[in-house]
Structures are given as structure tokens and as C-alpha cells.
Design a protein around this motif. Sequence first.
Motif, mmCIF file in Angstrom:
data_model
loop_
_atom_site.group_PDB
_atom_site.id
_atom_site.type_symbol
_atom_site.label_atom_id
_atom_site.label_comp_id
_atom_site.label_asym_id
_atom_site.label_seq_id
_atom_site.Cartn_x
_atom_site.Cartn_y
_atom_site.Cartn_z
ATOM 1 N N LEU A 9 3.959 -7.297 0.367
ATOM 2 C CA LEU A 9 3.736 -8.623 -0.192
ATOM 3 C C LEU A 9 4.902 -8.865 -1.155
ATOM 4 N N PRO A 10 5.925 -9.608 -0.732
ATOM 5 C CA PRO A 10 7.096 -9.806 -1.605
ATOM 6 C C PRO A 10 6.764 -10.729 -2.760
ATOM 7 N N LEU A 11 7.254 -10.387 -3.945
ATOM 8 C CA LEU A 11 7.084 -11.255 -5.107
ATOM 9 C C LEU A 11 8.301 -12.160 -5.255
ATOM 10 N N ARG A 12 8.156 -13.150 -6.110
ATOM 11 C CA ARG A 12 9.231 -14.111 -6.298
ATOM 12 C C ARG A 12 10.470 -13.462 -6.894
ATOM 13 N N LEU A 13 11.590 -14.075 -6.593
ATOM 14 C CA LEU A 13 12.844 -13.614 -7.177
ATOM 15 C C LEU A 13 12.745 -13.634 -8.697
ATOM 16 N N ALA A 48 6.129 -11.175 5.238
ATOM 17 C CA ALA A 48 5.299 -12.367 5.457
ATOM 18 C C ALA A 48 5.314 -13.310 4.241
ATOM 19 N N TYR A 49 6.477 -13.828 3.909
ATOM 20 C CA TYR A 49 6.626 -14.697 2.738
ATOM 21 C C TYR A 49 5.695 -15.899 2.787
ATOM 22 N N SER A 50 5.544 -16.500 3.946
ATOM 23 C CA SER A 50 4.797 -17.752 4.054
ATOM 24 C C SER A 50 3.289 -17.554 4.068
ATOM 25 N N PHE A 51 2.822 -16.307 4.043
ATOM 26 C CA PHE A 51 1.401 -16.043 4.234
ATOM 27 C C PHE A 51 0.788 -15.223 3.100
ATOM 28 N N THR A 52 1.434 -15.297 1.934
ATOM 29 C CA THR A 52 0.952 -14.514 0.792
ATOM 30 C C THR A 52 0.057 -15.322 -0.134
ATOM 31 N N GLY A 53 -0.150 -16.589 0.156
ATOM 32 C CA GLY A 53 -1.035 -17.402 -0.673
ATOM 33 C C GLY A 53 -0.572 -17.424 -2.109
ATOM 34 N N ASP A 54 -1.522 -17.241 -3.034
ATOM 35 C CA ASP A 54 -1.195 -17.276 -4.454
ATOM 36 C C ASP A 54 -0.973 -15.893 -5.028
ATOM 37 N N ALA A 55 -0.862 -14.890 -4.149
ATOM 38 C CA ALA A 55 -0.807 -13.523 -4.651
ATOM 39 C C ALA A 55 0.496 -13.210 -5.366
ATOM 40 N N GLY A 56 1.533 -14.029 -5.181
ATOM 41 C CA GLY A 56 2.791 -13.788 -5.871
ATOM 42 C C GLY A 56 2.868 -14.491 -7.209
ATOM 43 N N ASP A 57 1.761 -15.112 -7.632
ATOM 44 C CA ASP A 57 1.816 -15.917 -8.845
ATOM 45 C C ASP A 57 1.404 -15.123 -10.084
ATOM 46 N N ALA A 58 1.694 -13.848 -10.116
ATOM 47 C CA ALA A 58 1.335 -13.033 -11.270
ATOM 48 C C ALA A 58 2.233 -13.358 -12.437
ATOM 49 N N ARG A 60 0.846 -1.184 0.000
ATOM 50 C CA ARG A 60 0.000 0.000 0.000
ATOM 51 C C ARG A 60 0.888 1.242 0.000
ATOM 52 N N PRO A 61 0.330 2.422 -0.304
ATOM 53 C CA PRO A 61 1.159 3.641 -0.292
ATOM 54 C C PRO A 61 1.941 3.778 1.005
ATOM 55 N N LEU A 62 3.209 4.143 0.891
ATOM 56 C CA LEU A 62 4.086 4.197 2.046
ATOM 57 C C LEU A 62 3.807 5.418 2.901
ATOM 58 N N ALA A 63 3.797 5.190 4.215
ATOM 59 C CA ALA A 63 3.599 6.293 5.155
ATOM 60 C C ALA A 63 4.912 7.002 5.462
ATOM 61 N N ALA A 64 6.033 6.337 5.160
ATOM 62 C CA ALA A 64 7.355 6.910 5.400
ATOM 63 C C ALA A 64 8.234 6.601 4.195
ATOM 64 N N PRO A 65 9.188 7.463 3.897
ATOM 65 C CA PRO A 65 10.037 7.234 2.721
ATOM 66 C C PRO A 65 11.067 6.150 2.972
ATOM 67 N N LEU A 66 11.491 5.508 1.885
ATOM 68 C CA LEU A 66 12.595 4.570 1.966
ATOM 69 C C LEU A 66 13.909 5.339 2.053
ATOM 70 N N ALA A 67 14.949 4.670 2.503
ATOM 71 C CA ALA A 67 16.255 5.307 2.601
ATOM 72 C C ALA A 67 16.681 5.820 1.228
ATOM 73 N N ARG A 116 -6.826 -9.916 -5.181
ATOM 74 C CA ARG A 116 -5.973 -10.818 -4.401
ATOM 75 C C ARG A 116 -4.947 -10.045 -3.590
ATOM 76 N N PHE A 117 -4.321 -9.063 -4.208
ATOM 77 C CA PHE A 117 -3.326 -8.273 -3.493
ATOM 78 C C PHE A 117 -3.937 -7.588 -2.273
ATOM 79 N N GLN A 118 -5.097 -6.975 -2.452
ATOM 80 C CA GLN A 118 -5.728 -6.281 -1.341
ATOM 81 C C GLN A 118 -6.094 -7.251 -0.221
ATOM 82 N N ARG A 119 -6.553 -8.439 -0.601
ATOM 83 C CA ARG A 119 -6.929 -9.423 0.412
ATOM 84 C C ARG A 119 -5.714 -9.850 1.236
ATOM 85 N N VAL A 120 -4.607 -10.116 0.557
ATOM 86 C CA VAL A 120 -3.402 -10.535 1.277
ATOM 87 C C VAL A 120 -2.834 -9.393 2.104
ATOM 88 N N LEU A 121 -2.796 -8.196 1.541
ATOM 89 C CA LEU A 121 -2.265 -7.048 2.279
ATOM 90 C C LEU A 121 -3.079 -6.765 3.528
#
Length: 292
Positions: free
Chosen positions: A100-104, A268-278, A26-33, A124-129
Amino acid sequence: MTAANDDPHGGGPHHDDLRYVYAVCRPLAAPLAADLTGVGGEPPRQLVHGDLVALVGPVPERDFAEKPLRAHLEDLDWLSGTARAHQHVIDALTTVTCPLPLRLATVFRDDSGVRAMLEDGAERFQRVLERIDGRVEWGVKVHMENPAGDESAGPGAEAEPQRNGAVSGRDYLRRRRSRRTAQEENWQRAEAFARGLHERLAERADDSRLHAPQNSELSRAPGRNVLNAAYLVPRTHSEEFVELVDRTKDDEHGTSGLRVELTGPWAAYSFTGDAGDAGDADGASDEEDTSA
């Protein structure tokens, strides 16, 4: 790199670069380094599509188009370096959100391919997030190291009675059976300890996953893997969860040689279900699952 992009503070990809996608969030509340870099030493940028954000980075077609990518995935040195760079970005992202990390090596031809992925997988993304929001993954492994009676201790243990002639063949076979019985009893106690530990930890987590035991030859971890589990834990309860694991490390129920290993916090790699299968809508390359 001066092409326009969704992040006014980041550089844009070169016209012949592909898009490497690290995660959806989702949109970030804080910036990345500001100095964060990923695969190929390139900084990732945010590609916004509706209520979703894909964190993407430019990668050269000569390395990440379908054919060269498949060849690179057979190169362990290249694969290891790419995986470290990928994980570096995911770790940084996890400090500011719950991604929600995607596959390498999830790669698309251009931004439109990434947007199509976000559009097609939005539900699917919204459900997992929603499920992983405010939560991180902790990993717990139990290893049984050098269990008593383990015949892998070496051939000398069995050969010794024969060399000195002090033990009859019948006594030798009896001792051999005794070692096997002790090994089996220790293994049963280790499994009971692992089951009890998993039950206690699962009660303190929002969700849990039991993974297949690791092969020690592949993981290079000493001993035999009894438990390989992941737990989805609210960030606010992580300290309590870690303390619970620490307390159980000494609670081995009479079983010697156990090692309890805690890792995390992770995305949460183990809890993303099929959402990384794009899939790759534009055929730049097929995404590859290179997870262990």
C-alpha cells in the motif's frame, strides 16, 4: 549510522534524521535487493509493528522538516528526483509483495511516530491490503491524435481559400461548419470506443477506476485524452489482461487517429482508498499529496 532498528541487516537512522515512509505492507516473504536505495540514496528498512510493516528510510531534517519541505515541493527538479527515488523503492517492493504505497513525502519525527500511524490505521491498512493482495494495477489511456476536421491544424487551412480567391465566403463558411461537424463526429466515435474498451477491460479486472482526463499540456502526451483508467488485476491474470489490451488496440470502430497506451504493472495506487491519509503524529511535517 549504527543505531538499532527492526531490520538486523540494515543500517539505522542518525539521531537527527526523520523517517520517510514509502509504503505499508505485510511481512515480506522474500528479501528486498541488498543494494536497494531510496530518497537521498539511503537504503530503506523494515519497521515491524504487529502484523504490519512500514518501509522507511532516513532523511535529513534540514530538507524534510515542514518548512524546508514545503519550499522543496516548489522546486520541480528536487521534486522530480525525490519522486523517482520514491517510485524506485515502490517498484522494488512490488516485485516481492503487494504494498500500500503512501503519498510522496510522508515523513515522521521518529520510529514512534511511524508506529503510531500503523497502530491508528491498522484496521484500514489491513482492509486495503486484503483487497489488493495478489493484485497489481494496470493503467490504460486512449488518446485521440489529430482528429479529422480539427481546427487546431493551423490557420493556413482556413486562410488558403481566401488567399487564392477560388472559394466564396459562403463556401468558406460551409467548409468551416463541415470541419466542425467532422470533428464532433470523430470525438463521439472516440468516446464510444473508449467506453466499450473500458467495459471489456473492467469485466476482466477485480476493480477499476475512471480518472479525470489528463491535460495534454501538463502530461505532454500528444492528442486529446479520451480515457484515463486503472484496473486492479490478479498477478496470475496479468498476461491475459495485457493480451486483451493489445487485441483492442486495432479495434477502433472506424475512428482514425486513436492511440491506446498501457502502463504497469504498478502498485495499486488507485485502489488504496483513504488508507494513505495518515497524519504525522509528531509534527515533523505534514504529508503532501504531490500526485499528478
